[in-house]
Scaffold this motif. Structure first.
Motif, mmCIF file in Angstrom:
data_model
loop_
_atom_site.group_PDB
_atom_site.id
_atom_site.type_symbol
_atom_site.label_atom_id
_atom_site.label_comp_id
_atom_site.label_asym_id
_atom_site.label_seq_id
_atom_site.Cartn_x
_atom_site.Cartn_y
_atom_site.Cartn_z
ATOM 1 N N TYR A 7 4.368 40.474 -36.550
ATOM 2 C CA TYR A 7 3.089 40.490 -37.258
ATOM 3 C C TYR A 7 3.197 39.913 -38.664
ATOM 4 N N GLY A 8 3.938 38.848 -38.836
ATOM 5 C CA GLY A 8 4.113 38.217 -40.144
ATOM 6 C C GLY A 8 5.534 37.710 -40.302
ATOM 7 N N GLU A 9 5.692 36.635 -41.060
ATOM 8 C CA GLU A 9 7.016 36.022 -41.198
ATOM 9 C C GLU A 9 8.028 36.941 -41.859
ATOM 10 N N ASP A 10 7.569 37.855 -42.704
ATOM 11 C CA ASP A 10 8.493 38.759 -43.395
ATOM 12 C C ASP A 10 8.641 40.097 -42.659
ATOM 13 N N GLN A 11 8.064 40.188 -41.432
ATOM 14 C CA GLN A 11 8.110 41.420 -40.663
ATOM 15 C C GLN A 11 9.167 41.335 -39.565
ATOM 16 N N PRO A 12 9.707 42.477 -39.136
ATOM 17 C CA PRO A 12 10.684 42.454 -38.045
ATOM 18 C C PRO A 12 10.011 42.058 -36.730
ATOM 19 N N TRP A 13 10.813 41.602 -35.791
ATOM 20 C CA TRP A 13 10.298 41.224 -34.481
ATOM 21 C C TRP A 13 9.857 42.472 -33.717
ATOM 22 N N VAL A 14 8.608 42.456 -33.241
ATOM 23 C CA VAL A 14 8.103 43.541 -32.406
ATOM 24 C C VAL A 14 8.568 43.334 -30.961
ATOM 25 N N LEU A 15 8.600 42.078 -30.527
ATOM 26 C CA LEU A 15 9.155 41.695 -29.237
ATOM 27 C C LEU A 15 10.181 40.602 -29.467
ATOM 28 N N LYS A 16 11.282 40.636 -28.735
ATOM 29 C CA LYS A 16 12.322 39.625 -28.902
ATOM 30 C C LYS A 16 12.860 39.205 -27.538
ATOM 31 N N ASN A 17 12.585 37.946 -27.187
ATOM 32 C CA ASN A 17 13.097 37.339 -25.948
ATOM 33 C C ASN A 17 12.761 38.178 -24.703
ATOM 34 N N VAL A 18 11.490 38.528 -24.583
ATOM 35 C CA VAL A 18 11.045 39.358 -23.453
ATOM 36 C C VAL A 18 10.629 38.473 -22.281
ATOM 37 N N SER A 19 11.199 38.747 -21.110
ATOM 38 C CA SER A 19 10.864 38.004 -19.894
ATOM 39 C C SER A 19 10.620 38.980 -18.742
ATOM 40 N N PHE A 20 9.530 38.786 -18.031
ATOM 41 C CA PHE A 20 9.250 39.573 -16.826
ATOM 42 C C PHE A 20 8.114 38.905 -16.061
ATOM 43 N N THR A 21 7.907 39.345 -14.830
ATOM 44 C CA THR A 21 6.780 38.872 -14.028
ATOM 45 C C THR A 21 6.043 40.073 -13.444
ATOM 46 N N ILE A 22 4.758 39.864 -13.162
ATOM 47 C CA ILE A 22 3.944 40.864 -12.462
ATOM 48 C C ILE A 22 3.239 40.151 -11.325
ATOM 49 N N ASP A 23 3.338 40.703 -10.129
ATOM 50 C CA ASP A 23 2.781 40.065 -8.938
ATOM 51 C C ASP A 23 1.312 40.393 -8.747
ATOM 52 N N GLU A 24 0.678 39.604 -7.903
ATOM 53 C CA GLU A 24 -0.682 39.936 -7.465
ATOM 54 C C GLU A 24 -0.663 41.296 -6.765
ATOM 55 N N ASP A 25 -1.690 42.085 -7.007
ATOM 56 C CA ASP A 25 -1.878 43.398 -6.362
ATOM 57 C C ASP A 25 -0.851 44.441 -6.788
ATOM 58 N N GLU A 26 -0.031 44.167 -7.786
ATOM 59 C CA GLU A 26 1.013 45.108 -8.188
ATOM 60 C C GLU A 26 0.522 46.008 -9.310
ATOM 61 N N TRP A 27 0.974 47.264 -9.294
ATOM 62 C CA TRP A 27 0.693 48.215 -10.369
ATOM 63 C C TRP A 27 1.978 48.411 -11.162
ATOM 64 N N VAL A 28 1.933 47.997 -12.416
ATOM 65 C CA VAL A 28 3.088 48.119 -13.301
ATOM 66 C C VAL A 28 2.729 49.019 -14.478
ATOM 67 N N ALA A 29 3.533 50.039 -14.706
ATOM 68 C CA ALA A 29 3.377 50.904 -15.878
ATOM 69 C C ALA A 29 4.363 50.448 -16.947
ATOM 70 N N ILE A 30 3.886 50.352 -18.183
ATOM 71 C CA ILE A 30 4.748 49.985 -19.309
ATOM 72 C C ILE A 30 4.867 51.198 -20.216
ATOM 73 N N ILE A 31 6.089 51.675 -20.408
ATOM 74 C CA ILE A 31 6.310 52.859 -21.236
ATOM 75 C C ILE A 31 7.316 52.545 -22.333
ATOM 76 N N GLY A 32 7.347 53.413 -23.336
ATOM 77 C CA GLY A 32 8.267 53.249 -24.453
ATOM 78 C C GLY A 32 7.782 54.083 -25.616
ATOM 79 N N HIS A 33 8.683 54.343 -26.559
ATOM 80 C CA HIS A 33 8.289 55.121 -27.734
ATOM 81 C C HIS A 33 7.343 54.309 -28.602
ATOM 82 N N ASN A 34 6.686 54.962 -29.562
ATOM 83 C CA ASN A 34 5.775 54.256 -30.463
ATOM 84 C C ASN A 34 6.530 53.153 -31.202
ATOM 85 N N GLY A 35 5.929 51.955 -31.206
ATOM 86 C CA GLY A 35 6.566 50.830 -31.888
ATOM 87 C C GLY A 35 7.517 50.041 -31.015
#
Length: 279
Positions: free
Chosen positions: A15-43
């Motif tokens: 969220y800005g050049e002087d801010q840390p990376w919120v996401l770094k080198n994230v790769s994944f796929t989601i298929d048609e008709d698939e239910w994917v839950a995304i979990i993780g701590h705040n931030g």
């Protein structure tokens, strides 16, 4: 045969050049008709992923494909025809004076014919159990009813992907259960790809697959049973595990062996009954 509907390729965001990376080198796929839950701590980056899919944000590195189309500022309006998003607070999504006005709004912006709009208003409100509230003012609805209308408004544009970003967080347990039963039924009937971002473990165990985010990266991805088998590792990154999994461990410590990792009380009771029948 399932095909990739959503693809993240080495996506990084901050969220800005002087801010840390919120996401770094994230790769994944989601298929048609698939239910994917995304979990993780705040931030951990899970809500940022949702906003990137919907084009509310754009990555600084990598690329995102929705149904084969790259998400860019030029393609964003086409992308949003395929991606619907429901947020935590439904009041932030209401724009109409009545329920039917609100459901019609997105369709009006897309130039959908009046005849089709009338049909979709009726069918989507019926699908979420709100057909009797057509002329009701949104502020007169309960929290669960508002969320149902928000879902209907998104479904009316016929998206290929439905994202629920903490959409049940403000509801009581019964309200959360009703909304997720509604959404699960709609996914089965309409063939939606469903992405749920949530802290509610009862929602997570219903998904086909779970993405666990930690420190802006994918910590693990697997079906819910395999994820929640890693109890200690999950606790180490600040996540809870379902109570039934904790209870199963306590039974194991007491010398009662459970056949497999239970995801709900029904599975645990079935395992215990099977065990009892053999003794």
């Amino acid at each position: 045969m399932s095909t990739n509907l959503i693809e993240f390729k080495d996506v990084s965001f901050r969220y800005g050049e002087d801010q840390p990376w919120v996401l770094k080198n994230v790769s994944f796929t989601i298929d048609e008709d698939e239910w994917v839950a995304i979990i993780g701590h705040n931030g951990s980056g899970k809500s940022t992923i949702a906003k990137l899919i919907n084009g509310l944000l754009f990555p600084q590195e990598g690329e995102i494909l929705i149904d084969g189309k790259k998400v860019t500022e030029d393609s964003i309006w086409d992308i949003r025809k395929d991606v619907g998003m429901v947020f935590q607070n439904p009041d932030n999504q209401f724009v109409g004076a009545t329920v039917q006005d609100d459901v019609a709004f997105g369709m009006e912006n897309r130039g959908i014919s009046r005849e089709t709009m009338v049909e979709r208003i009726e069918s989507t409100l019926n699908a979420v159990g709100m057909k009797d509230y057509l002329l009701t003012e949104p502020h007169r609805l309960s929290g669960g009813q508002k969320q149902r209308v928000a879902i209907a408004s998104v479904l009316a544009i016929s998206p290929k992907v439905l994202i629920l970003d903490e959409a049940t967080a403000m509801l009581d347990p019964n309200g959360r259960k009703e909304i997720m039963q509604t959404v699960s039924g709609l996914q089965d009937r309409q063939g939606l790809s469903l992405i749920t971002i949530t802290h509610d473990l009862q929602e997570v165990v219903q998904a086909d697959r779970v993405l666990v985010m930690n420190g802006g990266q994918i910590w693990d991805e697997a079906e819910p049973r395999k994820i929640f088998a890693k109890k200690e590792e999950l606790r180490e990154i600040g996540l809870d595990v379902p109570f039934v999994a904790i209870l199963a461990d306590a039974l194991l410590d007491a010398g009662i062996t459970i056949a497999h990792e239970p995801l709900n009380h029904e599975e645990l009771l079935e395992d215990l009954w099977t065990l009892h029948s053999k003794t």
